[in-house]
Design a protein around this motif. Structure first.
Motif, PDB file in Angstrom:
ATOM      1  N   UNK A  24      80.579 -32.302 -51.202  1.00  0.00           N
ATOM      2  CA  UNK A  24      80.200 -33.623 -51.693  1.00  0.00           C
ATOM      3  C   UNK A  24      79.721 -34.523 -50.560  1.00  0.00           C
ATOM      4  N   UNK A  25      80.383 -34.438 -49.414  1.00  0.00           N
ATOM      5  CA  UNK A  25      79.980 -35.253 -48.268  1.00  0.00           C
ATOM      6  C   UNK A  25      78.568 -34.881 -47.827  1.00  0.00           C
ATOM      7  N   UNK A  26      78.299 -33.568 -47.746  1.00  0.00           N
ATOM      8  CA  UNK A  26      76.968 -33.112 -47.330  1.00  0.00           C
ATOM      9  C   UNK A  26      75.897 -33.574 -48.315  1.00  0.00           C
ATOM     10  N   UNK A  27      76.181 -33.456 -49.600  1.00  0.00           N
ATOM     11  CA  UNK A  27      75.212 -33.884 -50.602  1.00  0.00           C
ATOM     12  C   UNK A  27      74.996 -35.391 -50.551  1.00  0.00           C
ATOM     13  N   UNK A  28      76.085 -36.148 -50.419  1.00  0.00           N
ATOM     14  CA  UNK A  28      75.967 -37.601 -50.374  1.00  0.00           C
ATOM     15  C   UNK A  28      75.143 -38.039 -49.170  1.00  0.00           C
ATOM     16  N   UNK A  29      75.395 -37.430 -48.016  1.00  0.00           N
ATOM     17  CA  UNK A  29      74.607 -37.755 -46.822  1.00  0.00           C
ATOM     18  C   UNK A  29      73.128 -37.457 -47.044  1.00  0.00           C
ATOM     19  N   UNK A  30      72.847 -36.294 -47.619  1.00  0.00           N
ATOM     20  CA  UNK A  30      71.455 -35.875 -47.808  1.00  0.00           C
ATOM     21  C   UNK A  30      70.735 -36.772 -48.804  1.00  0.00           C
ATOM     22  N   UNK A  31      71.382 -37.076 -49.928  1.00  0.00           N
ATOM     23  CA  UNK A  31      70.762 -37.960 -50.913  1.00  0.00           C
ATOM     24  C   UNK A  31      70.590 -39.367 -50.349  1.00  0.00           C
ATOM     25  N   UNK A  32      71.580 -39.850 -49.595  1.00  0.00           N
ATOM     26  CA  UNK A  32      71.475 -41.196 -49.022  1.00  0.00           C
ATOM     27  C   UNK A  32      70.348 -41.265 -47.997  1.00  0.00           C
ATOM     28  N   UNK A  33      70.187 -40.201 -47.219  1.00  0.00           N
ATOM     29  CA  UNK A  33      69.080 -40.174 -46.261  1.00  0.00           C
ATOM     30  C   UNK A  33      67.729 -40.207 -46.962  1.00  0.00           C
ATOM     31  N   UNK A  34      67.711 -39.776 -48.220  1.00  0.00           N
ATOM     32  CA  UNK A  34      66.479 -39.806 -49.014  1.00  0.00           C
ATOM     33  C   UNK A  34      66.328 -41.105 -49.796  1.00  0.00           C
ATOM     34  N   UNK A  35      67.265 -42.051 -49.612  1.00  0.00           N
ATOM     35  CA  UNK A  35      67.124 -43.360 -50.224  1.00  0.00           C
ATOM     36  C   UNK A  35      68.034 -43.673 -51.389  1.00  0.00           C
ATOM     37  N   UNK A  36      68.879 -42.719 -51.794  1.00  0.00           N
ATOM     38  CA  UNK A  36      69.778 -42.944 -52.919  1.00  0.00           C
ATOM     39  C   UNK A  36      71.060 -43.655 -52.469  1.00  0.00           C
ATOM     40  N   UNK A  37      71.545 -44.585 -53.275  1.00  0.00           N
ATOM     41  CA  UNK A  37      72.906 -45.074 -53.129  1.00  0.00           C
ATOM     42  C   UNK A  37      73.820 -44.037 -53.780  1.00  0.00           C
ATOM     43  N   UNK A  38      74.848 -43.582 -53.068  1.00  0.00           N
ATOM     44  CA  UNK A  38      75.709 -42.508 -53.577  1.00  0.00           C
ATOM     45  C   UNK A  38      77.163 -42.956 -53.560  1.00  0.00           C
TER      46      UNK A  38
END
Length: 241
Positions: free
Chosen positions: A48-62
């Motif tokens: 979950x941490x890895x996914x949250x970091x990756x999505x946030x780097x792409x502009x998503x609030x997670x």
């Protein structure tokens, strides 16, 4: 991503309460994602941490959130009576992001004076979870088809290990949310062939991303599957585009 972009998040005014960790991107794309964990884990699970970091780097609030059963008990699986309350907790988390449009969690791109009309957009909220968390997410979306714009199911627990006759598919014909399944090739909770059959029951747009490995998708202990989060992001963006 710098640690300062991740902060503890809690809303104790709702029932069930929301507790977790909020990833705030430096540059927002206007979308948000709620992520939750499996039966034996919590919101700090490496996947979950890895996914949250990756999505946030792409502009998503997670928002990585702990389900209500995990808030009540720091270890152990959910009980038979926890599922409905866990789904209510997920709905509260989604609602918190929706209601925050404008500040402080999610920018309101639809009303932003800083963007031209061609760049204005309505914020979309997505929901995802690993194993038990994904199952509860999918059941919630089947109950409320307009709740989110897309669903991310990681290692969907189609049946208990070695009990293929106990299929957890009753709600799938009612699932009308675009859904990406991410499934390990050696997952004891559901083979690729079984998942493919189950997906055919869903009337919504779906896609299956196969990952070499088991139920942990390569995130076991300190081991982390390096490119998986980026691959999931790309496949998910293509699905909900």
């Amino acid at each position: 991503m710098p640690d300062s972009s991740i902060r503890d998040f809690a809303d104790l005014a709702v029932d069930p309460p929301i507790r977790g960790f909020l990833h705030v991107p430096e540059t927002h794309n206007g979308d948000a994602l709620v992520l939750t964990h499996g039966a034996g884990g919590n919101a700090q699970a490496p996947l979950l941490v890895a996914l949250a970091d990756t999505f946030a780097n792409a502009g998503y609030t997670v928002l990585r959130c702990n389900l209500p059963y995990r808030q009540a008990r720091s270890f152990g699986p959910p009980g038979p009576g926890d599922a409905a309350r866990d789904r209510a907790g997920l709905k509260n988390a989604v609602t918190a992001l929706k209601n925050s449009s404008g500040a402080p969690l999610l920018p309101d791109f639809g009303r932003s004076g800083d963007l031209g009309p061609d760049k204005q957009k309505e914020a979309r909220i997505f929901l995802g979870g690993h194993s038990y968390g994904g199952r509860q997410s999918s059941m919630l979306c089947a109950e409320e088809p307009d709740l989110v714009a897309g669903l991310l199911l990681l290692s969907y627990p189609l049946h208990p290990p070695r009990r293929p006759e106990q299929q957890r598919t009753q709600h799938l014909p009612d699932l009308r949310t675009p859904t990406l399944f991410v499934q390990g090739t050696r997952d004891p909770f559901g083979s690729i062939e079984e998942i493919e059959r189950a997906i055919k029951m869903i009337p919504a747009k779906t896609k299956l991303l196969m990952v070499e490995g088991g139920h942990d998708l390569g995130f076991k202990g300190k081991a982390k599957e390096g490119n998986l989060a980026a691959t999931i992001l790309a496949e998910f963006q293509a699905l909900v585009a």
